[in-house]
Scaffold this motif. Structure first.
Motif, mmCIF file in Angstrom:
data_model
loop_
_atom_site.group_PDB
_atom_site.id
_atom_site.type_symbol
_atom_site.label_atom_id
_atom_site.label_comp_id
_atom_site.label_asym_id
_atom_site.label_seq_id
_atom_site.Cartn_x
_atom_site.Cartn_y
_atom_site.Cartn_z
ATOM 1 N N ASP A 17 -23.302 22.014 1.587
ATOM 2 C CA ASP A 17 -23.429 21.054 0.748
ATOM 3 C C ASP A 17 -22.534 20.019 1.857
ATOM 4 O OD1 ASP A 17 -23.134 22.683 -1.533
ATOM 5 O OD2 ASP A 17 -21.231 23.133 -2.409
ATOM 6 N N ILE A 18 -23.695 19.286 1.894
ATOM 7 C CA ILE A 18 -23.039 18.014 2.340
ATOM 8 C C ILE A 18 -23.495 16.894 1.241
ATOM 9 C CG2 ILE A 18 -24.760 16.499 3.994
ATOM 10 C CD1 ILE A 18 -25.994 19.210 5.015
ATOM 11 N N ASP A 19 -22.091 15.710 2.132
ATOM 12 C CA ASP A 19 -22.118 14.351 1.379
ATOM 13 C C ASP A 19 -23.149 13.707 1.773
ATOM 14 O OD1 ASP A 19 -21.036 12.930 0.645
ATOM 15 O OD2 ASP A 19 -19.439 11.782 1.742
ATOM 16 N N GLY A 20 -23.846 12.598 0.649
ATOM 17 C CA GLY A 20 -24.896 12.463 0.087
ATOM 18 C C GLY A 20 -24.262 10.948 0.834
ATOM 19 N N THR A 21 -23.390 11.020 0.744
ATOM 20 C CA THR A 21 -22.723 9.273 1.948
ATOM 21 C C THR A 21 -22.996 9.386 2.764
ATOM 22 O OG1 THR A 21 -20.599 9.735 1.855
ATOM 23 C CG2 THR A 21 -21.832 8.305 -0.569
ATOM 24 N N LEU A 22 -23.136 10.273 3.692
ATOM 25 C CA LEU A 22 -23.637 10.715 5.377
ATOM 26 C C LEU A 22 -25.492 10.431 5.273
ATOM 27 C CD1 LEU A 22 -21.393 12.970 6.199
ATOM 28 C CD2 LEU A 22 -20.436 11.201 6.284
ATOM 29 N N GLN A 23 -25.356 10.048 6.561
ATOM 30 C CA GLN A 23 -26.522 9.871 7.328
ATOM 31 C C GLN A 23 -27.409 10.723 7.526
ATOM 32 O OE1 GLN A 23 -25.909 7.136 10.953
ATOM 33 N NE2 GLN A 23 -26.070 5.254 9.318
ATOM 34 N N VAL A 24 -28.460 11.125 7.520
ATOM 35 C CA VAL A 24 -28.940 12.178 7.520
ATOM 36 C C VAL A 24 -28.593 13.061 8.942
ATOM 37 C CG1 VAL A 24 -31.436 13.341 7.870
ATOM 38 C CG2 VAL A 24 -31.033 11.556 6.016
ATOM 39 N N VAL A 25 -28.261 12.361 10.144
ATOM 40 C CA VAL A 25 -28.531 13.102 11.228
ATOM 41 C C VAL A 25 -26.729 13.882 11.296
ATOM 42 C CG1 VAL A 25 -27.827 12.794 13.840
ATOM 43 C CG2 VAL A 25 -29.613 11.227 12.304
ATOM 44 N N HIS A 26 -25.506 13.026 11.182
ATOM 45 C CA HIS A 26 -24.627 13.220 10.545
ATOM 46 C C HIS A 26 -24.187 14.820 9.187
ATOM 47 C CE1 HIS A 26 -23.409 10.500 13.596
ATOM 48 N NE2 HIS A 26 -23.589 9.197 13.397
ATOM 49 N N GLY A 27 -25.077 14.689 8.544
ATOM 50 C CA GLY A 27 -24.767 15.074 7.481
ATOM 51 C C GLY A 27 -25.430 16.648 7.882
ATOM 52 N N LEU A 28 -27.003 16.634 8.898
ATOM 53 C CA LEU A 28 -27.411 18.338 9.311
ATOM 54 C C LEU A 28 -26.480 18.320 10.017
ATOM 55 C CD1 LEU A 28 -31.516 16.777 9.508
ATOM 56 C CD2 LEU A 28 -29.996 18.488 7.133
ATOM 57 N N TYR A 51 -31.721 7.522 9.675
ATOM 58 C CA TYR A 51 -30.603 7.048 9.162
ATOM 59 C C TYR A 51 -30.374 6.339 7.737
ATOM 60 C CZ TYR A 51 -30.066 5.714 14.302
ATOM 61 O OH TYR A 51 -30.340 6.260 15.970
ATOM 62 N N GLU A 52 -30.967 7.225 6.954
ATOM 63 C CA GLU A 52 -31.259 7.053 6.068
ATOM 64 C C GLU A 52 -30.024 8.041 5.437
ATOM 65 O OE1 GLU A 52 -34.445 8.310 1.761
ATOM 66 O OE2 GLU A 52 -34.612 8.976 3.946
ATOM 67 N N ARG A 53 -29.538 7.808 3.910
ATOM 68 C CA ARG A 53 -28.312 8.339 3.537
ATOM 69 C C ARG A 53 -28.655 9.691 3.220
ATOM 70 N NH1 ARG A 53 -24.109 6.492 5.919
ATOM 71 N NH2 ARG A 53 -24.103 4.109 5.860
ATOM 72 N N VAL A 54 -28.270 10.788 2.595
ATOM 73 C CA VAL A 54 -28.872 12.035 2.547
ATOM 74 C C VAL A 54 -28.716 12.488 1.145
ATOM 75 C CG1 VAL A 54 -27.676 14.609 2.466
ATOM 76 C CG2 VAL A 54 -27.508 13.421 4.034
ATOM 77 N N GLY A 55 -27.943 11.540 0.319
ATOM 78 C CA GLY A 55 -28.008 11.082 -1.208
ATOM 79 C C GLY A 55 -29.541 10.811 -1.524
#
Length: 151
Positions: A17-28, A51-55
């Protein structure tokens, strides 16, 4: 549907489960076995803005990311970016994530202990394996200090 309505605060990618407010790079990069460099490379290979948000990712983008994480060689990722090059069992370049990575590392350590090589012996004794100093660090139990002599 507006952008605010389709935003997901929690996204599940590769069993995490990844926080949707993170950027895609940092979420992955929160997925075990995926670092920032690999996440950035996957985003560029798949044409996703890192740099898009995961959410804000669509279901098809999430499916593409999961497939690329499971089999990055298929998408043109070089072998040197994979975490399991020339696997001991299969001989192929693979990339493991999550529980598979943990199990593979544990199996490697058990194999080293079974053949009784130097690293295996150090692992079995619970000592440092990679040549670090052990004179003062890596001690278990209570701390040992110098007692002052009574006068």
């Amino acid at each position: 549907m507006t952008e605010a309505e389709r935003f997901k605060y929690i996204v599940r990618i590769a069993g995490k489960d990844i926080d949707g407010t993170l950027q895609v790079v940092h979420g992955l990069a929160q997925i075990k076995g995926v670092g920032v460099a690999l996440a950035n490379a996957l985003c560029h290979l798949l044409g996703i803005n890192p740099y898009e948000r995961v959410g804000l990712l669509t279901e098809s983008q999430i499916a593409k990311i999961e497939e690329a994480i499971r089999n990055p060689g298929k998408y043109g990722l070089p072998a040197w970016m994979m975490n399991r090059r020339k696997d001991y069992v299969t001989g192929n370049d693979i990339h493991l994530v999550g529980a598979d990575l943990i199990m593979a590392v544990r199996a490697d350590i058990e194999r080293l202990m079974k053949i009784k090589c130097w690293k295996g012996i150090r692992h079995s004794l619970g000592l440092k394996v990679r040549g670090q100093r052990t004179r003062t660090t890596g001690r278990l139990g209570m701390t040992v200090g110098v007692r002052r002599r009574r006068r």
